[in-house]
Design a protein around this motif. Structure first.
Motif, PDB file in Angstrom:
ATOM      1  N   ASP A 165      48.474  25.340  31.529  1.00  0.00           N
ATOM      2  CA  ASP A 165      47.945  26.740  31.797  1.00  0.00           C
ATOM      3  C   ASP A 165      48.915  27.833  31.340  1.00  0.00           C
ATOM      4  N   GLN A 166      50.048  27.279  31.496  1.00  0.00           N
ATOM      5  CA  GLN A 166      51.060  28.481  31.233  1.00  0.00           C
ATOM      6  C   GLN A 166      51.276  28.638  29.576  1.00  0.00           C
ATOM      7  N   MET A 167      51.064  27.149  28.884  1.00  0.00           N
ATOM      8  CA  MET A 167      51.059  27.445  27.590  1.00  0.00           C
ATOM      9  C   MET A 167      50.070  28.133  26.925  1.00  0.00           C
ATOM     10  N   VAL A 168      48.802  27.891  27.473  1.00  0.00           N
ATOM     11  CA  VAL A 168      47.620  28.442  27.365  1.00  0.00           C
ATOM     12  C   VAL A 168      47.761  30.110  27.134  1.00  0.00           C
ATOM     13  N   SER A 169      48.217  30.539  28.408  1.00  0.00           N
ATOM     14  CA  SER A 169      48.124  31.929  28.572  1.00  0.00           C
ATOM     15  C   SER A 169      49.389  32.447  27.732  1.00  0.00           C
ATOM     16  N   GLY A 170      50.361  32.074  27.385  1.00  0.00           N
ATOM     17  CA  GLY A 170      51.232  32.415  26.562  1.00  0.00           C
ATOM     18  C   GLY A 170      50.785  32.458  25.144  1.00  0.00           C
ATOM     19  N   PHE A 203      25.069  25.685  41.192  1.00  0.00           N
ATOM     20  CA  PHE A 203      24.181  24.608  41.664  1.00  0.00           C
ATOM     21  C   PHE A 203      22.863  24.751  41.845  1.00  0.00           C
ATOM     22  N   CYS A 204      22.481  26.066  42.640  1.00  0.00           N
ATOM     23  CA  CYS A 204      21.025  26.402  42.687  1.00  0.00           C
ATOM     24  C   CYS A 204      20.735  27.738  42.287  1.00  0.00           C
ATOM     25  N   GLY A 205      21.589  28.236  41.436  1.00  0.00           N
ATOM     26  CA  GLY A 205      21.114  29.705  40.755  1.00  0.00           C
ATOM     27  C   GLY A 205      20.972  30.790  41.550  1.00  0.00           C
ATOM     28  N   SER A 206      21.488  30.835  42.982  1.00  0.00           N
ATOM     29  CA  SER A 206      21.382  31.909  43.569  1.00  0.00           C
ATOM     30  C   SER A 206      22.361  32.824  43.693  1.00  0.00           C
ATOM     31  N   ASP A 207      21.960  34.097  43.697  1.00  0.00           N
ATOM     32  CA  ASP A 207      23.014  35.267  43.614  1.00  0.00           C
ATOM     33  C   ASP A 207      23.798  35.548  44.673  1.00  0.00           C
ATOM     34  N   ASN A 208      23.266  34.913  45.802  1.00  0.00           N
ATOM     35  CA  ASN A 208      23.957  35.057  47.272  1.00  0.00           C
ATOM     36  C   ASN A 208      25.029  34.182  47.574  1.00  0.00           C
ATOM     37  N   THR A 209      26.313  34.489  46.849  1.00  0.00           N
ATOM     38  CA  THR A 209      27.596  33.784  47.037  1.00  0.00           C
ATOM     39  C   THR A 209      28.625  34.781  47.579  1.00  0.00           C
ATOM     40  N   SER A 210      29.555  34.075  48.349  1.00  0.00           N
ATOM     41  CA  SER A 210      30.700  34.945  48.907  1.00  0.00           C
ATOM     42  C   SER A 210      31.916  34.304  48.638  1.00  0.00           C
ATOM     43  N   VAL A 211      33.131  35.047  48.543  1.00  0.00           N
ATOM     44  CA  VAL A 211      34.638  34.643  48.167  1.00  0.00           C
ATOM     45  C   VAL A 211      35.049  34.253  49.658  1.00  0.00           C
ATOM     46  N   LYS A 212      35.721  33.047  49.685  1.00  0.00           N
ATOM     47  CA  LYS A 212      36.296  32.537  50.873  1.00  0.00           C
ATOM     48  C   LYS A 212      37.747  32.532  50.518  1.00  0.00           C
ATOM     49  N   ASP A 213      38.228  32.503  49.576  1.00  0.00           N
ATOM     50  CA  ASP A 213      39.524  32.458  49.395  1.00  0.00           C
ATOM     51  C   ASP A 213      40.022  33.099  47.773  1.00  0.00           C
ATOM     52  N   SER A 214      41.078  33.833  47.714  1.00  0.00           N
ATOM     53  CA  SER A 214      41.588  34.179  46.361  1.00  0.00           C
ATOM     54  C   SER A 214      43.215  34.249  46.402  1.00  0.00           C
ATOM     55  N   ARG A 215      43.457  33.835  45.545  1.00  0.00           N
ATOM     56  CA  ARG A 215      44.972  33.556  45.228  1.00  0.00           C
ATOM     57  C   ARG A 215      45.330  33.501  43.750  1.00  0.00           C
ATOM     58  N   ALA A 216      46.742  34.019  43.421  1.00  0.00           N
ATOM     59  CA  ALA A 216      47.056  34.038  41.930  1.00  0.00           C
ATOM     60  C   ALA A 216      47.069  32.778  41.265  1.00  0.00           C
ATOM     61  N   ALA A 217      46.949  32.704  40.037  1.00  0.00           N
ATOM     62  CA  ALA A 217      46.926  31.430  39.395  1.00  0.00           C
ATOM     63  C   ALA A 217      47.363  31.706  38.064  1.00  0.00           C
ATOM     64  N   GLU A 218      47.748  30.306  37.337  1.00  0.00           N
ATOM     65  CA  GLU A 218      48.180  30.380  35.900  1.00  0.00           C
ATOM     66  C   GLU A 218      49.282  31.489  35.899  1.00  0.00           C
ATOM     67  N   ASP A 219      50.271  31.179  36.464  1.00  0.00           N
ATOM     68  CA  ASP A 219      51.541  32.169  36.134  1.00  0.00           C
ATOM     69  C   ASP A 219      51.328  33.506  36.628  1.00  0.00           C
ATOM     70  N   ASP A 220      50.452  34.010  37.595  1.00  0.00           N
ATOM     71  CA  ASP A 220      50.108  35.196  38.022  1.00  0.00           C
ATOM     72  C   ASP A 220      49.334  35.911  36.779  1.00  0.00           C
ATOM     73  N   THR A 221      48.771  35.317  35.841  1.00  0.00           N
ATOM     74  CA  THR A 221      48.038  35.838  34.762  1.00  0.00           C
ATOM     75  C   THR A 221      46.146  35.812  35.011  1.00  0.00           C
TER      76      THR A 221
END
Length: 159
Positions: free
Chosen positions: A85-90, A5-23
């Motif tokens: 997503d599973q189809m694409v990952s496969g 949105f603004c181009g800043s490098d100052n970002t942080s991760v708020k949440d992480s989780r597995a996605a797309e059949d753990d791929t």
């Protein structure tokens, strides 16, 4: 990670989780400068795959392009996004584990056709109509007839 949105490098991760059949890993991020929130995905890439087009041109395999083409074929069909997503990952796993760095576009197309045939017959025919370059309704009829015969053969073989 740069804020889209603004181009800043100052970002942080708020949440992480597995996605797309753990791929993949889905990361929810926030920009410390403008406060915008956005999502990124992180995937393992075993090797770079070059797709060789029919005309001989070569281009880097684009997972997003693959996903877009499948989404178009399945537009307004009752197929869950996670299933897509599973189809694409496969398909990507098959391409990456094939051992080849260059893959003909026809191989990618056939893998998509196989996957769509298992998931949604209408999406399968839609994709085939573009991939096989149907010119008129008789092309659809011939394709559907051939697919029906293959299904009967598969049923007879117990597949």
């Amino acid at each position: 990670m740069r804020c889209p949105f603004c181009g800043s490098d100052n970002t942080s991760v708020k949440d992480s989780r597995a996605a797309e059949d753990d791929t993949a890993v889905r990361r929810r991020r926030v920009c410390e400068s403008c406060g915008a929130r956005f999502t990124t995905f992180e995937r393992v890439q075993l090797r770079e795959i070059i797709v060789v087009k029919r005309d001989g041109k070569r281009s880097l395999f684009d997972r997003e392009k693959l996903q877009r083409s499948i989404l178009i074929a399945l537009r307004k069909r009752p197929v869950d996004r996670d299933r897509i997503d599973q189809m694409v990952s496969g398909i990507v796993r098959k391409l990456e584990s094939g051992g080849e760095t260059e893959v003909p576009s026809s191989e990618v197309g056939e893998l998509v056709m196989e996957a769509l045939k298992r998931v949604d017959p209408v999406g399968y025919v839609r994709y085939a109509s573009v991939y096989r370059d149907f010119k008129d309704p008789s092309d659809f009829a011939q394709f559907i007839e051939k697919a029906a015969l293959e299904d009967e053969d598969d049923d007879a073989d117990g597949k």
